[in-house]
Design a protein around this motif. Sequence first.
Motif, PDB file in Angstrom:
ATOM      1  N   ILE A   1       0.863  -1.186   0.000  1.00  0.00           N
ATOM      2  CA  ILE A   1       0.000   0.000   0.000  1.00  0.00           C
ATOM      3  C   ILE A   1       0.895   1.229   0.000  1.00  0.00           C
TER       4      ILE A   1
ATOM      5  N   VAL B   1      -7.730   2.756   0.952  1.00  0.00           N
ATOM      6  CA  VAL B   1      -7.995   1.351   0.633  1.00  0.00           C
ATOM      7  C   VAL B   1      -9.121   0.828   1.512  1.00  0.00           C
TER       8      VAL B   1
ATOM      9  N   VAL C   1     -10.909  -2.660   2.794  1.00  0.00           N
ATOM     10  CA  VAL C   1     -10.761  -4.115   2.890  1.00  0.00           C
ATOM     11  C   VAL C   1     -12.138  -4.699   3.167  1.00  0.00           C
TER      12      VAL C   1
ATOM     13  N   LYS D   1     -10.075  -9.851   8.456  1.00  0.00           N
ATOM     14  CA  LYS D   1      -9.900  -8.405   8.306  1.00  0.00           C
ATOM     15  C   LYS D   1      -9.220  -7.781   9.523  1.00  0.00           C
TER      16      LYS D   1
ATOM     17  N   LEU E   1      -5.425   2.868  10.427  1.00  0.00           N
ATOM     18  CA  LEU E   1      -6.074   1.567  10.306  1.00  0.00           C
ATOM     19  C   LEU E   1      -7.431   1.653  10.991  1.00  0.00           C
TER      20      LEU E   1
ATOM     21  N   LEU F   1      -6.447   2.574   5.619  1.00  0.00           N
ATOM     22  CA  LEU F   1      -7.086   1.279   5.362  1.00  0.00           C
ATOM     23  C   LEU F   1      -8.363   1.213   6.173  1.00  0.00           C
TER      24      LEU F   1
ATOM     25  N   ASP G   1      -8.106  -7.566  -5.724  1.00  0.00           N
ATOM     26  CA  ASP G   1      -7.414  -6.338  -5.330  1.00  0.00           C
ATOM     27  C   ASP G   1      -7.408  -5.411  -6.546  1.00  0.00           C
TER      28      ASP G   1
END
Length: 242
Positions: free
Chosen positions: A37, A43, A45, A53, A170, A201, A227
């Motif tokens: 990344i 991004v 997920v 995850k 995150l 993310l 992806d």
Amino acid sequence: MTQEQTPTPLVELHGVARRYQVGPATVTALDSVDLRIDEGEFVVVLGPSGSGKTTLLNVIGALDTPSEGRIIVGGQDISSASRGQLFDFRRRTVSFIFQSFNLFPGLTARENVEFGIDASGRRERSEAVKMLQDVGLGDRINHFPHQLSGGEQQRVAVARALATDNPVLLADEPTGELDFRTGTQILELLRAEAGPGHAVLVVTHNREISRIADRVIELSSGRIVSDGPPPGGPAPISELHW
Ligand SMILES: Nc1ncnc2c1ncn2[C@@H]1O[C@H](COP(=O)(O)OP(=O)(O)OP(=O)(O)O)[C@@H](O)[C@H]1O
Ligand SMILES: [Mg+2]
């Protein structure tokens, strides 16, 4: 491409696996994960419950150790880092918005955000109030977590993470407790955080949210099964419905 235009990788996973031993059974939460990344990426997920995850976020944030593989975050190989290096890494490289918020119960909303600021040392403490105003909690700054609704606690957790200004953010289901209007405001703040020197993310079950991502990574049984950009490219937040 010249050297200046090459994006800097902020997260790299090479052959990462995470297995748990539960009695005689081995549970594979992550398997053969290769991932890069870059700075600037937002991004999402996606994956069903149990697909790995949270485990993925935890190993990237050095809250869990992979059973196999190498992880490099912010240029630092965290798979071979010492405890002291990891302590510093958790304060100054990553910030978390946890699925279950993890606010400090004895600290007010403002003090929770100040804690994030103190940990990273990248902002002034006085900015905590502004960060809470940005998530719509300007009138709740002196409330303790138990005096806040679930969605309000989630927004304090968002403010605390943004307040660190760390390179890798995150976020585990950061809009799970929020109504549509508040949720989209939070997504707007998270997306704005992805830029030079920063990657974000976001983990979610909600496929609709993935439409605004630059890139969508799908997990199934601990493996990356797709992806790439969302179909048709990233949609503006104003097009979301959920
Ligand atoms: N400490 C543990 N010991 C054993 N198994 C675990 C442990 N932590 C997670 N697992 C297993 O690893 C798998 C992945 O878990 P993880 O929490 O990453 O899933 P998730 O995709 O975040 O799910 P959810 O959407 O429900 O939050 C699950 O099957 C889970 O049961
Ligand atoms: Mg989870």
